[in-house]
Scaffold this motif. Structure first.
Motif, mmCIF file in Angstrom:
data_model
loop_
_atom_site.group_PDB
_atom_site.id
_atom_site.type_symbol
_atom_site.label_atom_id
_atom_site.label_comp_id
_atom_site.label_asym_id
_atom_site.label_seq_id
_atom_site.Cartn_x
_atom_site.Cartn_y
_atom_site.Cartn_z
ATOM 1 N N CYS A 16 8.085 29.429 28.798
ATOM 2 C CA CYS A 16 6.683 29.119 28.257
ATOM 3 C C CYS A 16 5.924 30.032 28.177
ATOM 4 O O CYS A 16 6.034 30.920 29.193
ATOM 5 C CB CYS A 16 6.454 27.769 29.112
ATOM 6 N N LEU A 18 2.587 29.870 29.047
ATOM 7 C CA LEU A 18 1.753 29.023 29.972
ATOM 8 C C LEU A 18 0.255 29.167 29.905
ATOM 9 O O LEU A 18 -0.010 30.424 29.812
ATOM 10 C CB LEU A 18 2.037 29.101 31.381
ATOM 11 N N ARG A 20 -4.088 27.792 30.149
ATOM 12 C CA ARG A 20 -4.768 26.645 30.780
ATOM 13 C C ARG A 20 -6.468 27.148 30.358
ATOM 14 O O ARG A 20 -6.670 28.379 29.675
ATOM 15 C CB ARG A 20 -5.234 26.906 32.506
ATOM 16 N N TYR A 68 3.393 26.494 39.139
ATOM 17 C CA TYR A 68 2.659 25.362 38.265
ATOM 18 C C TYR A 68 3.550 24.417 37.911
ATOM 19 O O TYR A 68 4.616 24.664 37.228
ATOM 20 C CB TYR A 68 1.682 26.261 37.052
ATOM 21 N N HIS A 69 2.944 23.181 37.514
ATOM 22 C CA HIS A 69 3.468 22.180 36.556
ATOM 23 C C HIS A 69 2.871 22.432 35.643
ATOM 24 O O HIS A 69 1.502 22.835 35.332
ATOM 25 C CB HIS A 69 3.378 20.742 37.374
ATOM 26 N N CYS A 70 3.492 21.879 34.342
ATOM 27 C CA CYS A 70 3.019 21.905 33.022
ATOM 28 C C CYS A 70 3.358 20.939 32.216
ATOM 29 O O CYS A 70 4.156 20.023 32.393
ATOM 30 C CB CYS A 70 3.267 23.379 32.323
ATOM 31 N N ALA A 95 2.946 25.837 26.960
ATOM 32 C CA ALA A 95 2.798 24.630 27.787
ATOM 33 C C ALA A 95 1.567 24.750 28.478
ATOM 34 O O ALA A 95 1.008 25.952 28.855
ATOM 35 C CB ALA A 95 4.188 24.893 28.779
ATOM 36 N N GLU A 96 0.882 23.766 28.664
ATOM 37 C CA GLU A 96 -0.406 23.797 29.408
ATOM 38 C C GLU A 96 -0.232 23.513 31.012
ATOM 39 O O GLU A 96 0.351 22.466 31.216
ATOM 40 C CB GLU A 96 -1.361 22.646 29.022
ATOM 41 N N ALA A 97 -0.876 24.294 32.113
ATOM 42 C CA ALA A 97 -0.683 24.126 33.321
ATOM 43 C C ALA A 97 -1.552 22.940 33.711
ATOM 44 O O ALA A 97 -2.744 22.536 33.248
ATOM 45 C CB ALA A 97 -1.170 25.650 33.932
ATOM 46 N N THR A 98 -0.800 22.256 34.574
ATOM 47 C CA THR A 98 -1.878 21.116 35.000
ATOM 48 C C THR A 98 -2.324 21.262 36.251
ATOM 49 O O THR A 98 -3.351 21.318 36.805
ATOM 50 C CB THR A 98 -0.891 19.725 34.853
#
Length: 142
Positions: A16, A18, A20, A68-70, A95-98
């Motif tokens: 991904c 990644l 944010r 990181y989760h995403c 993918a957006e990091a959460t």
């Protein structure tokens, strides 16, 4: 190591780009990982496990390499290149990091979060520069 099953010996991988929003100014930041084995900076990615689909593998690799989760978004172009003399195919997603916390490990010893312009100059391989632009296009920022 997973290959494409056609006998071509292509190594299958996924990852991904990644991203944010910056905690300070709300601007876009992209996560890059440093792999000490290759002494390079790239987007999180890795080989697929046997029978693993590409999106599952991409999300697993992001978590393993960055902590990181995403949330996956748009698919990005698949990248093909030779790695150690073998063809490799890497499928990418935006993918957006959460949430998460990075912990150094054997594969990745450092990560950085950079604005797109800096990320483009920080990555080691030209194919990773292009992925920064692909992310910006997918997010409708260019």
């Amino acid at each position: 190591m997973t290959t494409d099953g056609t006998g071509s010996g292509t190594v299958l991988a996924a990852g991904c780009v990644l991203w944010r929003r910056s905690r300070t100014d709300g601007g876009l930041e992209i996560c890059l990982v440093h792999r000490p084995k290759y002494d390079d900076w790239s987007h999180p990615k890795g080989k697929l496990k046997r029978g693993e689909d590409t999106l599952t593998g991409a999300l697993r690799e992001v978590e393993e390499e960055t902590g990181y989760h995403c949330v996956p978004g748009a698919g990005l172009p698949t990248v093909r290149y030779l790695a150690n003399g073998r063809p490799k195919r890497v499928t990418y997603w935006a993918a957006e990091a959460t949430d998460g916390t990075f912990t150094p490990n054997n594969e990745v010893d450092r990560i950085v979060w950079l604005p797109p312009t800096q990320a483009r100059t920080y990555v080691t391989h030209p194919r990773d520069k292009t992925l920064v632009d692909d992310l910006l296009t997918a997010l409708h920022l260019i």
